[in-house]
Write a protein that holds these residues in place. Structure first.
Motif, PDB file in Angstrom:
ATOM      1  N   GLU A   1       6.922  -4.636   2.918  1.00  0.00           N
ATOM      2  CA  GLU A   1       5.616  -4.038   2.688  1.00  0.00           C
ATOM      3  C   GLU A   1       5.234  -4.112   1.213  1.00  0.00           C
ATOM      4  OE1 GLU A   1       2.017  -2.763   3.619  1.00  0.00           O
ATOM      5  OE2 GLU A   1       3.600  -3.268   5.055  1.00  0.00           O
ATOM      6  N   ALA A   2       6.219  -3.949   0.335  1.00  0.00           N
ATOM      7  CA  ALA A   2       5.933  -4.033  -1.099  1.00  0.00           C
ATOM      8  C   ALA A   2       5.407  -5.419  -1.468  1.00  0.00           C
ATOM      9  CB  ALA A   2       7.195  -3.721  -1.896  1.00  0.00           C
ATOM     10  N   HIS A   3       5.971  -6.440  -0.859  1.00  0.00           N
ATOM     11  CA  HIS A   3       5.519  -7.795  -1.166  1.00  0.00           C
ATOM     12  C   HIS A   3       4.157  -8.077  -0.543  1.00  0.00           C
ATOM     13  CE1 HIS A   3       9.792  -9.451  -2.222  1.00  0.00           C
ATOM     14  NE2 HIS A   3       9.356  -8.498  -3.025  1.00  0.00           N
ATOM     15  N   ARG A   4       3.885  -7.479   0.605  1.00  0.00           N
ATOM     16  CA  ARG A   4       2.555  -7.640   1.194  1.00  0.00           C
ATOM     17  C   ARG A   4       1.505  -6.985   0.307  1.00  0.00           C
ATOM     18  NH1 ARG A   4       2.634  -9.642   6.174  1.00  0.00           N
ATOM     19  NH2 ARG A   4       0.481  -9.025   6.457  1.00  0.00           N
ATOM     20  N   GLN A   5       1.853  -5.835  -0.270  1.00  0.00           N
ATOM     21  CA  GLN A   5       0.926  -5.175  -1.175  1.00  0.00           C
ATOM     22  C   GLN A   5       0.724  -6.001  -2.447  1.00  0.00           C
ATOM     23  OE1 GLN A   5      -1.021  -2.453  -0.572  1.00  0.00           O
ATOM     24  NE2 GLN A   5      -0.195  -2.727   1.510  1.00  0.00           N
ATOM     25  N   LEU A   6       1.774  -6.670  -2.885  1.00  0.00           N
ATOM     26  CA  LEU A   6       1.646  -7.552  -4.048  1.00  0.00           C
ATOM     27  C   LEU A   6       0.724  -8.723  -3.721  1.00  0.00           C
ATOM     28  CD1 LEU A   6       2.450  -8.393  -6.905  1.00  0.00           C
ATOM     29  CD2 LEU A   6       4.462  -9.521  -5.919  1.00  0.00           C
TER      30      LEU A   6
END
Length: 516
Positions: free
Chosen positions: A70-75
């Protein structure tokens, strides 16, 4: 010469390799010079831990799930927001909350390929521009009609369309360790849908995660399978149903066979797109389907195991490692009359147009027949394709405000839009969450701050021939004409200006610094 200049790794094909040996034999390259390149290559490999036990390598401790966290999707979303470039705006953007009827037209509004470009990974989920607009403008009526068949490739049938017998979304599947579905199945399971990748899988593990792996019980030999489900469609329309993949296939709807190609066919090349005539011509059927009705679906296929090592050459589900088949559909709602009717009723028209990696880039080099203006992965003109140009001209003629959203990796000569559209937003290939970023920008929740990293020219005629490698007449540094939009250009919803700029020095030495 390239080796002397620091080229350590050459991806040249095998016939070119002897040239290096010949150069050494002629003393054009010394052994000590070759050793410099070799040492740099091995140093990088050592630094990456390729010669260490996995437990010593920090990179090996990163789980596969981190690649889609999810952190990478937000990035990805953050990068997409920051890459939006507003090329024109007469005040129509941001769209006012009072907008109640939005007509979305253009072939790329619901396109996954237009989000990802090429040399890309495959996200587990994604937000198309159409999805983003519908979510952002939830209180408005949003209608979508592509208005053209151009670039309308089949897409994966969404999970919501399938209803397996066990009540789970997907298809009930049984697998046999032979080519003719005989005997007892070796495994039974529910196949999940895989977004635009369709329902399908690849050999081996690789980056595809468990949901995309062939059941291990099947092994690596020949096999066959049967998928059953019921299917519903979101809108009444004609649909093209496509099955891609090696081996033989059969497909039934409500007990009627509509695809019957029970012969072993070669695996399509990894660069072939779903729906490419060279791959799927014999495996596509047109059917009329009604909204709200359940259709019994059955797919049978057999697959001949590839001779290569399992997993080799699997790219995005279409490589030589594909165990197939993959199930796609293509709703035939591309009539321009429908797009114009929707535009006439709308408060504003959003036209999502441009090009995709199917037309530009290295991965386009082995596609089937290409439209005028494209050759292999190259472009012979920088104009917006005529099908899309005609569409935006037609919807503008309705008199409704027109917002053009561009999706592309290289510059487009959008002269007509620059003169006639109310706004132009350059979104590039905006990534897995690109639909959210574009919709937020249209609504003003994201203030566009991107600037053009390339020059947008007015015409191909303004530039030197493509095969002329001189820089004269190219880029912001050497182009003498007037560009359509210059390098570094970009508007904002804020009012801003640069003035009274002063330099710390009138000269600067190479390697020195300069303050403004």
């Amino acid at each position: 010469l390239s080796m002397k200049r620091g080229t350590d790794s050459d991806c040249a094909m095998t016939p070119d390799v002897p040239a290096y040996l010949e150069a050494m034999q002629k003393n054009l390259i010394s052994q000590s010079e070759v050793d410099v390149n070799l040492k740099r290559l091995f140093k990088a490999r050592f630094q990456l831990g390729l010669f260490d036990p996995p437990e010593m390598v920090k990179y090996a401790q990163i789980p596969v799930s981190e690649a889609d966290s999810e952190a990478h999707r937000q990035l990805a979303l953050k990068i997409s927001r920051e890459s939006m470039v507003l090329l024109k705006n007469d005040g129509v953007l941001p769209l006012k909350p009072s907008v109640k009827n939005i007509a979305v037209v253009g072939p790329l509004a619901d396109s996954l390929p237009a989000l990802l470009g090429n040399y890309n990974g495959t996200p587990s989920r994604y937000t198309t521009l159409l999805d983003g607009i519908r979510k952002q403008f939830g209180s408005a009526k949003v209608t979508y009609h592509p208005g053209t068949k151009f670039l309308r490739n089949p897409v994966g049938v969404p999970e919501s369309a399938f209803h397996a017998a066990d009540g789970k979304p997907g298809l009930a599947a049984v697998y046999f360790k032979n080519r003719d579905l005989s005997g007892a199945p070796v495994v039974s399971r529910t196949e999940p849908q895989l977004g635009a990748a369709g329902v399908g899988f690849v050999w081996g593990a690789g980056p595809a995660a468990a949901a995309r792996r062939l059941p291990p019980e099947v092994g690596t030999g020949d096999f066959s399978a049967r998928w059953t489900s019921s299917i519903t469609v979101p809108e009444s329309s004609k649909y093209e149903l496509s099955l891609n993949g090696a081996g033989g296939i059969r497909l039934w709807l409500d007990g009627k066979i509509i695809l019957d190609d029970w012969v072993s066919r070669p695996q399509p090349a990894r660069f072939n797109a779903p729906g490419d005539p060279a791959v799927a011509a014999a495996r596509t059927a047109e059917v009329s389907l009604e909204k709200g009705r359940n259709y019994d679906l059955k797919v049978e296929f057999f697959h001949v195991a590839p001779a290569a090592e399992p997993g080799a050459g699997a790219f995005g589900g279409f490589g030589s490692g594909m165990a197939g088949p993959t199930l796609f559909w293509n709703p035939e709602n591309w009539d321009r009359a429908d797009a114009l009717a929707a535009a006439n009723e709308a408060d504003v028209v959003i036209a999502v147009v441009g090009i995709t990696a199917q037309l530009e880039g290295e991965e386009g080099s082995s596609r089937g027949p290409l439209p005028k203006g494209f050759r292999g992965g190259d472009r012979t003109t920088i104009d917006l394709p005529k099908d899309e140009e005609g569409l935006i001209e037609a919807v503008k003629a309705t008199g409704k405000p027109l917002v053009v959203v561009l999706m592309n990796g290289s510059a487009l000569a959008v002269n007509w839009a620059s003169q006639n559209a109310n706004a132009i937003l350059e979104s590039w290939y905006p990534g897995e969450e690109g639909g959210i970023a574009v919709a937020e920008t249209l609504a003003g929740a994201n203030n566009p701050a991107g600037r053009l990293p390339v020059t947008f020219y007015k015409s191909t005629d303004d530039m030197p021939p493509f095969k002329n490698y001189s820089m004269k007449g190219r880029t912001y540094r050497y182009f003498d004409g007037k560009p359509l939009y210059p390098f570094g250009y970009g508007l904002s919803y804020s009012t801003f200006a640069y003035s009274n700029a002063k330099l710390s020095s009138s000269t600067v030495k190479a390697g020195g610094s300069l303050q403004v």
